[in-house]
Design a protein around this motif. Structure first.
Motif, PDB file in Angstrom:
ATOM      1  N   LEU A  81       0.302   0.842   6.931  1.00  0.00           N
ATOM      2  CA  LEU A  81      -0.558  -0.302   7.216  1.00  0.00           C
ATOM      3  C   LEU A  81      -0.474  -0.646   8.694  1.00  0.00           C
ATOM      4  O   LEU A  81       0.601  -0.558   9.297  1.00  0.00           O
ATOM      5  N   SER A 126       0.852  -1.184   0.000  1.00  0.00           N
ATOM      6  CA  SER A 126       0.000   0.000   0.000  1.00  0.00           C
ATOM      7  C   SER A 126       0.889   1.236   0.000  1.00  0.00           C
ATOM      8  O   SER A 126       1.983   1.230   0.590  1.00  0.00           O
ATOM      9  N   ARG A 127       0.432   2.290  -0.660  1.00  0.00           N
ATOM     10  CA  ARG A 127       1.182   3.551  -0.647  1.00  0.00           C
ATOM     11  C   ARG A 127       1.157   4.200   0.722  1.00  0.00           C
ATOM     12  O   ARG A 127       2.031   5.003   1.050  1.00  0.00           O
ATOM     13  N   ASP A 182       5.823  -2.589   4.575  1.00  0.00           N
ATOM     14  CA  ASP A 182       5.602  -1.363   5.344  1.00  0.00           C
ATOM     15  C   ASP A 182       6.313  -1.439   6.703  1.00  0.00           C
ATOM     16  O   ASP A 182       5.682  -1.402   7.760  1.00  0.00           O
TER      17      ASP A 182
END
Length: 314
Positions: A95, A91-92, A150
């Motif tokens: 998380l 994910s950008r 992340d």
């Protein structure tokens, strides 16, 4: 505090259970050990991987190459399988961490991967005199893992490994400790790390990674500038750069209310100015002692006062 809790409970804003829990916290019957547990986990991972590395270096002949290779590879694969299963995917944005062990299992997997690469090179000499490229491969792998999973711990590992590769690569060319070439590479690396974090944040990509970039990049940049203050030819230019970079760090600290960056600016600035002054003056032993007594006391007083201001502003 107790009166406020009583009022909130009597006004039915807090339930009896909630008020009782807050009273226990206020009375220090309950306290968090979150950071202590994280520190123990981090220390345990480092001790485990260090012990494994020593075991490989000392007993690899008696244990057997294939046994060691298989054990390390299986441990590494198990760690990554655990993270792939429990992680939320790429994910950008940030998380949530699935569980307390997740970050440290990923860190263990990355360190085991580094141990495996080191063992392969030690045993089979795959790259021979170009062994330093293993550091680059490790750094890029860690960087990929940090962004996919992340993980800021692994991001720190990736950036520091990348810096180590650049330093080793430079030293293999015959550069001494903090000489011109190594110093210039450190300046480039520090500025690159800071710029990468700023660009990522600007693009909305892993904004929460910015502090990791800044802490490492600013320290490397300021340390390299301090190292350039001593030579008489380049000293003034490096001192000007140090004061400029330190001012930027201090301004960021004031804007973001982050005392660490103010501390970096003050300490590196003090060290650079001290080196510059002593290298360009004739100081008696009494004068040097007096300088350090007065300057160190002033510095400590200023830091305590600034820290209190930061605490009060929070």
């Amino acid at each position: 505090m107790q009166e406020a809790l009583n009022d909130l409970e009597s006004g039915e804003i807090l339930s009896r259970e909630q008020a009782a829990l807050l009273r226990r916290i206020y009375g220090r019957e309950l306290f968090s050990v979150h950071w202590e547990l994280r520190l123990l986990l981090y220390g345990g991972i480092l001790i485990l991987t260090t012990g494994l590395g020593l075991l490989v270096a000392k007993h690899f002949a008696s244990i057997g190459h294939l046994t060691l290779l298989a054990t390390i590879a299986l441990g590494c694969a198990a760690c990554f399988a655990y993270c792939l299963r429990h992680g939320g995917g790429f994910s950008r944005d940030g998380l949530p961490t699935p569980d307390a062990a997740y970050d440290y299992v990923l860190l263990l997997g990355c360190l085991l991967l580094g141990t495996l690469q080191g063992y392969l090179e030690l045993r089979y000499q795959l790259l021979a005199q170009y062994w330093n490229w293993w550091l680059l491969v490790s750094a890029l792998t860690y960087l990929l893992c940090a962004h996919y999973f992340d993980n800021r711990l692994v991001l720190s590992l990736a950036l520091s490994t990348l810096g180590a590769w650049l330093g080793v690569k430079t030293s293999l060319l015959g550069a001494g400790l903090w000489d011109g070439t190594l110093r210039d590479n450190a300046l480039f690396f520090g500025a690159l790390v800071v710029a990468a974090g700023a660009v990522q944040t600007r693009l909305g990509w892993k904004r929460h990674f910015l502090p990791v970039h800044l802490h490492l990049g600013v320290n490397v940049l300021l340390a390299a500038l301090v190292a350039g203050v001593a030579p008489r030819a380049t000293g003034p230019a490096y001192l000007a750069g140090l004061l400029l970079a330190g001012s930027g760090s201090a301004l960021y600290a004031l804007r973001e209310r982050s005392f660490a960056f103010l501390l970096y600016a003050v300490l590196y600035g003090y060290l650079g100015i001290t080196i510059f002054v002593f290298n360009r003056g004739h100081w008696s032993s009494e004068g040097g002692i007096l300088y350090f007594l007065v300057s160190a006391a002033s510095l400590l007083t200023a830091l305590v006062a600034l820290h209190r201001r930061f605490r009060s502003a929070e």
